[in-house]
Every structure is written in C-alpha cells, then in structure tokens.
Design a protein around this motif. Structure first.
Motif, mmCIF file in Angstrom:
data_model
loop_
_atom_site.group_PDB
_atom_site.id
_atom_site.type_symbol
_atom_site.label_atom_id
_atom_site.label_comp_id
_atom_site.label_asym_id
_atom_site.label_seq_id
_atom_site.Cartn_x
_atom_site.Cartn_y
_atom_site.Cartn_z
ATOM 1 N N ALA A 105 7.486 5.712 1.541
ATOM 2 C CA ALA A 105 8.691 5.760 0.713
ATOM 3 C C ALA A 105 9.148 4.322 0.513
ATOM 4 O O ALA A 105 8.982 3.477 1.393
ATOM 5 C CB ALA A 105 9.779 6.578 1.394
ATOM 6 N N ASP A 106 9.703 4.056 -0.638
ATOM 7 C CA ASP A 106 10.182 2.715 -0.930
ATOM 8 C C ASP A 106 11.466 2.827 -1.740
ATOM 9 O O ASP A 106 11.471 3.453 -2.802
ATOM 10 C CB ASP A 106 9.125 1.931 -1.713
ATOM 11 N N PRO A 107 12.543 2.238 -1.255
ATOM 12 C CA PRO A 107 13.817 2.369 -1.969
ATOM 13 C C PRO A 107 13.790 1.777 -3.376
ATOM 14 O O PRO A 107 14.455 2.282 -4.271
ATOM 15 C CB PRO A 107 14.817 1.632 -1.074
ATOM 16 N N ASP A 108 13.020 0.702 -3.584
ATOM 17 C CA ASP A 108 12.933 0.110 -4.925
ATOM 18 C C ASP A 108 12.284 1.070 -5.914
ATOM 19 O O ASP A 108 12.748 1.213 -7.044
ATOM 20 C CB ASP A 108 12.157 -1.206 -4.898
ATOM 21 N N MET A 165 0.866 5.920 -7.202
ATOM 22 C CA MET A 165 -0.542 6.089 -6.815
ATOM 23 C C MET A 165 -1.435 6.271 -8.044
ATOM 24 O O MET A 165 -2.584 5.858 -8.040
ATOM 25 C CB MET A 165 -0.691 7.303 -5.896
ATOM 26 N N ALA A 166 -0.910 6.866 -9.087
ATOM 27 C CA ALA A 166 -1.717 7.158 -10.278
ATOM 28 C C ALA A 166 -1.808 5.969 -11.233
ATOM 29 O O ALA A 166 -2.786 5.834 -11.955
ATOM 30 C CB ALA A 166 -1.123 8.356 -11.028
ATOM 31 N N SER A 203 8.071 7.926 -8.728
ATOM 32 C CA SER A 203 7.619 8.697 -7.562
ATOM 33 C C SER A 203 6.404 8.022 -6.935
ATOM 34 O O SER A 203 5.708 7.221 -7.576
ATOM 35 C CB SER A 203 7.253 10.122 -7.989
ATOM 36 N N VAL A 204 6.143 8.356 -5.691
ATOM 37 C CA VAL A 204 4.952 7.845 -5.020
ATOM 38 C C VAL A 204 3.703 8.307 -5.775
ATOM 39 O O VAL A 204 2.752 7.539 -5.949
ATOM 40 C CB VAL A 204 4.913 8.284 -3.538
ATOM 41 N N ASP A 243 0.854 -1.192 0.000
ATOM 42 C CA ASP A 243 0.000 0.000 0.000
ATOM 43 C C ASP A 243 0.887 1.239 0.000
ATOM 44 O O ASP A 243 1.620 1.478 0.947
ATOM 45 C CB ASP A 243 -0.902 -0.019 1.239
ATOM 46 N N CYS A 244 0.801 2.000 -1.077
ATOM 47 C CA CYS A 244 1.641 3.211 -1.141
ATOM 48 C C CYS A 244 0.834 4.473 -0.852
ATOM 49 O O CYS A 244 1.287 5.580 -1.137
ATOM 50 C CB CYS A 244 2.374 3.302 -2.480
ATOM 51 N N SER A 245 -0.354 4.308 -0.238
ATOM 52 C CA SER A 245 -1.211 5.465 0.012
ATOM 53 C C SER A 245 -0.988 6.126 1.369
ATOM 54 O O SER A 245 -1.499 7.207 1.611
ATOM 55 C CB SER A 245 -2.684 5.064 -0.105
ATOM 56 N N GLY A 246 -0.235 5.502 2.234
ATOM 57 C CA GLY A 246 -0.047 6.044 3.583
ATOM 58 C C GLY A 246 0.804 7.305 3.599
ATOM 59 O O GLY A 246 1.653 7.514 2.732
#
Length: 144
Positions: A47-50, A62-63, A57-58, A40-43
């Motif tokens: 951030a995610d190194p991969d 998300m898009a 970008s986040v 889940d990248c909505s929080g």
C-alpha cells in the motif's frame, strides 16, 4: 518529447516480473545522480499513500508503470520510460521514446507489452535487458 520532470522520480513497478526488474535495475545501475527511486509494488499487502491519494490502485500500478516526480506530478506508461532513460544518460533511447511520430505507436504498444510481460520474460528478454542496461563498473586501480 515529454514534459520536464523534477527529480527524483519515484517509479512504481512490478519487481516480480523478471523483465521489469531487469530493465529498471539496469537503469538504476546507471543512475549516478540518484534521479530514480524504485518502489516494488508487487509484494503482498503493498500500500502506498501517494498512490491511494491519486486514486491509483495497486492493480493499476502493477498493470501499467506509474511514477511521481519531486513536484508531485504523475506520469505513466511510455512517458515513465522516456524520463528514466533520459535521467540515466541514455538520451538517444529517451529521444526515440519521446519522438512525436513514434510516441502514438509506442503508447498503443505498451499496454500489449505490459499485459504480456511475464510471458515475454519467459522468452528470455530479462537477461538481454540486463546485459544491455547494467553499467559495467571499471576498477579504478586497474590500468589499461
């Protein structure tokens, strides 16, 4: 049909979207081989190194759904869904998503659906996806 992916497939998605959450959690409920890893990248502050290393970008994640396979190859959009449906035993749906004549149309439609996913969720698509995808567990102690 898409190229083969190595599993597990790490899928970055917007869990704040009811439709996205229903679809991916429904697929995960069918994932008997742990082929899918949902992120889940909505929080806030996600951030995610991969993602960062890939230059994604986040906001982009998300898009437009993103995924990375076990060999580090990246996939996005309809291709992610094709891989996820195929990995969870829904091969006919995966074949439709990867059909060479349909794929160009689906690739053009996906950004429109992704941009309007929260509005589509308000129309009630999340419960429909949930009912269609969630695997019903059969109680092994019950005999029919």
């Amino acid at each position: 049909m898409t190229s083969k992916a190595s599993f597990p497939l790490r899928i970055y998605y917007d869990a704040s979207c009811p439709m996205c959450r229903s679809e991916l959690h429904g697929l995960k409920s069918r994932d008997e081989n742990d082929a899918l890893e949902l992120v889940d990248c909505s929080g806030p502050g996600f951030a995610d190194p991969d993602l960062e290393q890939q230059g994604i970008s986040v906001d982009t994640a998300m898009a437009r759904i993103q995924a990375r396979d076990a060999q580090g190859r990246w996939f996005n959009g309809v291709e992610v869904f094709e891989l996820a449906y195929g990995a969870t035993g829904l091969s006919r749906t995966a074949q439709v998503l990867g059909h060479p004549r349909l794929r160009p149309l689906l690739d053009r439609l996906y950004p429109l659906i992704a941009r309007n996913r929260k509005w589509l969720s308000r129309l009630g698509l999340a419960p429909v996806l949930s009912k269609l995808l969630h695997r019903k567990r059969v109680n092994p102690t019950l005999k029919r």
